[in-house]
Design an enzyme around this catalytic site. Structure first.
Site, PDB file in Angstrom:
ATOM      1  N   LYS A 186      55.210  81.475 149.446  1.00  0.00           N
ATOM      2  CA  LYS A 186      54.686  81.034 148.120  1.00  0.00           C
ATOM      3  C   LYS A 186      55.698  82.703 147.685  1.00  0.00           C
ATOM      4  O   LYS A 186      56.089  83.685 148.886  1.00  0.00           O
ATOM      5  CB  LYS A 186      53.657  82.080 147.905  1.00  0.00           C
ATOM      6  CG  LYS A 186      52.109  81.373 147.977  1.00  0.00           C
ATOM      7  CD  LYS A 186      50.781  81.450 147.777  1.00  0.00           C
ATOM      8  CE  LYS A 186      49.894  80.746 148.106  1.00  0.00           C
ATOM      9  NZ  LYS A 186      49.953  79.764 146.996  1.00  0.00           N
ATOM     10  N   ARG A 216      43.543  72.156 152.275  1.00  0.00           N
ATOM     11  CA  ARG A 216      42.556  71.006 152.042  1.00  0.00           C
ATOM     12  C   ARG A 216      42.388  70.485 153.678  1.00  0.00           C
ATOM     13  O   ARG A 216      41.571  69.989 154.405  1.00  0.00           O
ATOM     14  CB  ARG A 216      43.298  70.099 151.541  1.00  0.00           C
ATOM     15  CG  ARG A 216      44.283  69.575 152.203  1.00  0.00           C
ATOM     16  CD  ARG A 216      45.675  69.211 150.676  1.00  0.00           C
ATOM     17  NE  ARG A 216      45.681  70.142 149.632  1.00  0.00           N
ATOM     18  CZ  ARG A 216      46.020  70.089 147.847  1.00  0.00           C
ATOM     19  NH1 ARG A 216      47.011  68.082 148.317  1.00  0.00           N
ATOM     20  NH2 ARG A 216      46.357  70.681 147.145  1.00  0.00           N
ATOM     21  N   ARG A 219      44.708  87.369 148.871  1.00  0.00           N
ATOM     22  CA  ARG A 219      43.446  88.329 149.517  1.00  0.00           C
ATOM     23  C   ARG A 219      41.982  87.443 149.507  1.00  0.00           C
ATOM     24  O   ARG A 219      41.048  87.412 149.604  1.00  0.00           O
ATOM     25  CB  ARG A 219      43.298  89.185 149.124  1.00  0.00           C
ATOM     26  CG  ARG A 219      42.790  89.809 147.976  1.00  0.00           C
ATOM     27  CD  ARG A 219      43.111  91.890 148.048  1.00  0.00           C
ATOM     28  NE  ARG A 219      42.454  92.369 146.609  1.00  0.00           N
ATOM     29  CZ  ARG A 219      43.644  91.974 145.377  1.00  0.00           C
ATOM     30  NH1 ARG A 219      44.621  91.750 145.947  1.00  0.00           N
ATOM     31  NH2 ARG A 219      43.079  92.707 144.740  1.00  0.00           N
ATOM     32  N   ASP A 256      46.328  83.730 152.118  1.00  0.00           N
ATOM     33  CA  ASP A 256      47.677  82.821 152.399  1.00  0.00           C
ATOM     34  C   ASP A 256      48.536  83.289 151.562  1.00  0.00           C
ATOM     35  O   ASP A 256      49.215  83.446 150.402  1.00  0.00           O
ATOM     36  CB  ASP A 256      46.835  81.624 151.035  1.00  0.00           C
ATOM     37  CG  ASP A 256      47.690  80.786 151.329  1.00  0.00           C
ATOM     38  OD1 ASP A 256      48.628  80.562 151.935  1.00  0.00           O
ATOM     39  OD2 ASP A 256      47.244  79.984 150.145  1.00  0.00           O
ATOM     40  N   ASP A 293      51.658  75.097 152.152  1.00  0.00           N
ATOM     41  CA  ASP A 293      51.085  75.687 150.946  1.00  0.00           C
ATOM     42  C   ASP A 293      49.827  74.988 151.062  1.00  0.00           C
ATOM     43  O   ASP A 293      48.722  75.960 150.415  1.00  0.00           O
ATOM     44  CB  ASP A 293      52.100  76.729 150.253  1.00  0.00           C
ATOM     45  CG  ASP A 293      51.014  77.588 148.963  1.00  0.00           C
ATOM     46  OD1 ASP A 293      50.010  77.839 149.819  1.00  0.00           O
ATOM     47  OD2 ASP A 293      52.083  77.500 148.020  1.00  0.00           O
TER      48      ASP A 293
HETATM   49  N1  BES Z   1      45.425  79.217 147.558  1.00  0.00           N
HETATM   50  C1  BES Z   1      46.385  77.985 146.666  1.00  0.00           C
HETATM   51  C2  BES Z   1      45.762  77.936 145.559  1.00  0.00           C
HETATM   52  C3  BES Z   1      45.225  78.796 144.353  1.00  0.00           C
HETATM   53  C4  BES Z   1      46.616  79.357 143.411  1.00  0.00           C
HETATM   54  C5  BES Z   1      44.446  79.903 144.526  1.00  0.00           C
HETATM   55  C6  BES Z   1      46.230  80.362 142.515  1.00  0.00           C
HETATM   56  C7  BES Z   1      44.220  80.657 143.398  1.00  0.00           C
HETATM   57  C8  BES Z   1      45.330  80.946 142.803  1.00  0.00           C
HETATM   58  C9  BES Z   1      46.570  76.749 147.497  1.00  0.00           C
HETATM   59  O1  BES Z   1      46.465  77.020 149.213  1.00  0.00           O
HETATM   60  C10 BES Z   1      47.914  76.721 147.503  1.00  0.00           C
HETATM   61  O2  BES Z   1      49.020  77.067 148.013  1.00  0.00           O
HETATM   62  N2  BES Z   1      47.758  75.011 146.600  1.00  0.00           N
HETATM   63  C11 BES Z   1      48.973  74.599 146.356  1.00  0.00           C
HETATM   64  C12 BES Z   1      49.111  73.159 146.476  1.00  0.00           C
HETATM   65  C13 BES Z   1      50.413  72.852 146.608  1.00  0.00           C
HETATM   66  C14 BES Z   1      51.721  73.025 147.503  1.00  0.00           C
HETATM   67  C15 BES Z   1      50.394  70.967 146.518  1.00  0.00           C
HETATM   68  C16 BES Z   1      49.495  74.997 144.907  1.00  0.00           C
HETATM   69  O3  BES Z   1      48.546  74.769 143.561  1.00  0.00           O
HETATM   70  O4  BES Z   1      50.579  75.306 144.546  1.00  0.00           O
HETATM   71 ZN    ZN Z   2      48.386  78.032 149.696  1.00  0.00          ZN
HETATM   72 ZN    ZN Z   3      45.242  78.445 149.436  1.00  0.00          ZN
END
Ligand code: BES
Ligand code: ZN
Ligand code: ZN
Length: 519
Positions: free
Chosen positions: A294, A368, A303, A287, A364
Site C-alpha cells: 500500500k 477475502r 492497524r 495490513d 492486498d
Molecule cells: N484492508 C483493506 C481495505 C480497507 C481500505 C479497509 C480502507 C479500511 C479502509 C483491504 O485488505 C484492501 O486492501 N482491499 C483492496 C482490494 C483491492 C486490492 C481489490 C482495496 O480495497 O483497495
Molecule cells: Zn489489503
Molecule cells: Zn485488509
C-alpha cells in the site's frame, strides 16, 4: 538532579503551592460531581421554547424554578446537541450541564433508518458528559431523558478516549443514572457501550501492541468471567496447517508474527442443542498490502484491519455479559499481511480448505482469503445463520462512506433481522447486491478456480469481494458486512470521538439479542 530540584523547590517556598495543588487534586478525586439534564425543543405554537425532561423538572422544582429561570435568561433556546453549563446552583452538583434533545417523540425516521429520539439522546448526553469531563468533573449523574439505555450509551461512548499510551490523560469519569428507577435499561446501555469501547480499544491500539497473540489473549481475559458459558480455543499455525487452510496461510506467510485462529463458543441457550449463530471476523492486525504494498500515507490506519474480529469478539463478550439466551460461535482468523522474501507473490495460486484454488493477483486483497477458510470451517458447526464482518474494501468507503455498514446477503430474513437491529442502535446497515454479474468477474481466472480480484479490478470492488466470499458459502442464511467505510470516525458520529469506531458492535449485539428472543 531530581533531588536537587525538589530541594530547591522546597527552599524557594514553592512547596506551599505544591501542597495546595496536591490538596486541590485530592478534592478533585473525591468531590468533583456533575449532573447532565436534558431539555426538549418545543414545537412552534407550544408554550415556552423549552420543555424540561421529567428529571430536569424535578430538579427545577427542588430549586423553586431556578433552573427554568436561568435557562430563560441565559440565551436563546438550547438547540439539539448543544449544551449550557451552570455553576454552583445546587449544593450536590457544583457543575450542571443542560443539553438540548431536539423535538420530543421524534421516533423512527423512515428516511434516516434510525430512531431519531434515541440518536438525539446519545448525542446530547455525550456532549454533556464531555464538557463536564473537560472541567475535570470525575463523577457524572445522567438524566435518562426518557430512554435510560440510550442515555447510558451516549455517556459511556462519549467519554471513551484511547489515551493509554499518553502521559497526559483525560479525567476518568464514573457515571450514574439520575432521577429515574430504570436501572435495568441503564445497565444494558452501559454494557452495550462498553462492548463497543472494547472493539474501539482493540482497533485503535497500535499493531505492535495488538498482534494476533495479544488480541486473542485480551479476548480470553475479557471472557474469563464467563467461563461456565464460554470455551475459547487459540489455534496455532500447526492446527491451521492441519486444517489445510491454504488461503489463510498464504496471507500470514510474509510475517514473522505467528498467526492465531481464535475460536469462541458461547453457550447461552437453555436448549444446549440449539444451532449456533456463527460470527466470523476478519483479523488482519496490520495490513501493509504485502508484496502489493500500500502507499505510505494513511497506512497506519491499517492497524484497525482487525475491526471485523474486534467487533465480532466484543459482541460475544457483550452477549455473555448480558447472558443472552442464545448459542454463538465466533471465529477470528488473526494474522499480519506483510511483504518479505517469504511472502505470497502476485500470480501465486493457493488452495482453500474446501479444495478451491485461488490465483492471488493482488496480495492486498487478503481479507477475502482468510475469510474463505474461516467460512469453510464455520459450516462444520451447522449454524442457523452466518454473519461475517470485515474491513474488506476501500470501495465500500467510496460507495457509502461512514453512514452505514454494507450488508451483502443471500437471505431476506437475515437482512430484516440486521436492519431491524440497526434502526434501534443507530449504527446503520445498508443492503448491497450479490448479483451473478459480479460472480463471473471472480470466476473468470487464468490459472485457478477463482481470482482474488475482480477482472475489472476497480469497478464494483465491494461487490466482487462479496461475490468471492459467496463461493465459500453453502448455508442459506449468510450475510457479509463490509465495515471498511465505518471503521473510523472523524466527527460524523457526534457521540464518538475521533478515532477507530468499534462499529457495528452494538448492532451485532442487538441482532443477537433479537434472535435470542425470537422463537
Ligand atoms: N484492508 C483493506 C481495505 C480497507 C481500505 C479497509 C480502507 C479500511 C479502509 C483491504 O485488505 C484492501 O486492501 N482491499 C483492496 C482490494 C483491492 C486490492 C481489490 C482495496 O480495497 O483497495
Ligand atoms: Zn489489503
Ligand atoms: Zn485488509
Amino acid at each position: 538532579m531530581t533531588m536537587f530540584l525538589l530541594r530547591r523547590t522546597i527552599r524557594t517556598g514553592v512547596w506551599t503551592n505544591h501542597f495546595r495543588q496536591f490538596s486541590t487534586s485530592q478534592t478533585h478525586l473525591s468531590e468533583r460531581k456533575g449532573l447532565v439534564l436534558g431539555v426538549f425543543e418545543n414545537k412552534v405554537g407550544e408554550e415556552g421554547s423549552l420543555q424540561l425532561t421529567e428529571a430536569a423538572a424535578g430538579f427545577d422544582q427542588s430549586l423553586s424554578g431556578k433552573l427554568s429561570e436561568l435557562l430563560n435568561i441565559s440565551g436563546p433556546a438550547l438547540k439539539k446537541g448543544k449544551s449550557r453549563i451552570f455553576y454552583g446552583i445546587h449544593k450536590d452538583f457544583p457543575c450542571l450541564a443542560v443539553v438540548g434533545l431536539g423535538k420530543k417523540n421524534a421516533g423512527v425516521c423512515g428516511m434516516e433508518n434510525w430512531d431519531t429520539t434515541k440518536e438525539s439522546i446519545r448525542q446530547a448526553v455525550s456532549v454533556g458528559c464531555r464538557v463536564l469531563q473537560d472541567l475535570q468533573v470525575n463523577h457524572v449523574e445522567v438524566d435518562a431523558c426518557g430512554d435510560a439505555q440510550s442515555a447510558a450509551e451516549g455517556a459511556i461512548l462519549g467519554l471513551f478516549q484511547y489515551d493509554q499510551l499518553k502521559s497526559k490523560k483525560k479525567t476518568k469519569v464514573t457515571t450514574q443514572l439520575y432521577g429515574s428507577t430504570d436501572l435495568v435499561s441503564w445497565e444494558k446501555g452501559v454494557t452495550y457501550a462498553e462492548g463497543q469501547n472494547l472493539a474501539r480499544l482493540l482497533m485503535e491500539a497500535p499493531a505492535n501492541h495488538i498482534t494476533p497473540t495479544t488480541f486473542a489473549n485480551t479476548i480470553e481475559e475479557r471472557l474469563a468471567a464467563f467461563s461456565e458459558q464460554v470455551t475459547i480455543n487459540k489455534r496455532s499455525q500447526a492446527w491451521i496447517e492441519d486444517q489445510q487452510m491454504g488461503a489463510f496461510l498464504s496471507v500470514t506467510k510474509g510475517s514473522d508474527e505467528p498467526p492465531v485462529f481464535l475460536e469462541i463458543h458461547y453457550k447461552g441457550s437453555p436448549d444446549g442443542m440449539q444451532a449456533p449463530l456463527l460470527l466470523v471476523g476478519k483479523g488482519i492486525t496490520f495490513d501493509s498490502g504485502g508484496i502489493s504494498l500500500k502507499p505510505s500515507p494513511s497506512m497506519d490506519a491499517m492497524r484497525a484491519d482487525m475491526g471485523g474480529a474486534a467487533t465480532v469478539c466484543s459482541s460475544i463478550v457483550t452477549a455473555a455479559a448480558l447472558k443472552l439466551p442464545i448459542n454463538i460461535i465466533g471465529l477470528a482468523p488473526l494474522c499480519e499481511n506483510m511483504p518479505s522474501g517469504k511472502a505470497t507473490k502476485p500470480g501465486d495460486v493457493v488452495k482453500a480448505r474446501n479444495g478451491k484454488t485461488i490465483q492471488v493477483d493482488n496480495t492486498d486483497a487478503e481479507g477475502r482469503l482468510i475469510l474463505a477458510d474461516a467460512l469453510c470451517y464455520g459450516h462444520t458447526f451447522n449454524p442457523r445463520a452466518i454473519v461475517n464482518v470485515a474491513t474488506l474494501t476501500g470501495a465500500i468507503d467510496v460507495a457509502l462512506g461512514s453512514a452505514a455498514a454494507a450488508v451483502f446477503t443471500n437471505s431476506d430474513w437475515l437482512w430484516e433481522q440486521l436492519h431491524k437491529a440497526s434502526v434501534v442502535t443507530g449504527d446503520r446497515v445498508w443492503r448491497m447486491p450479490l448479483f451473478k454479474h459480479y460472480t463471473s468477474q471472480v470466476t473468470d481466472c487464468q490459472l485457478a478456480d477463482l481470482n482474488n480480484i475482480g477482472k475489472y479490478s476497480r469497478s464494483g470492488g465491494a461487490c466482487t469481494a462479496a461475490a468471492f466470499l459467496r463461493e465459500f458459502v453453502t448455508a442459506p442464511h449468510w450475510a457479509h458486512l463490509d465495515i471498511a467505510g465505518v471503521m473510523s470516525n472523524k466527527d460524523e458520529i457526534p457521540y464518538l470521538r475521533k478515532g477507530m469506531s468499534g462499529r457495528p458492535t452494538r448492532t451485532l449485539v442487538e441482532f443477537a439479542s433479537g434472535l435470542a428472543h425470537s422463537d
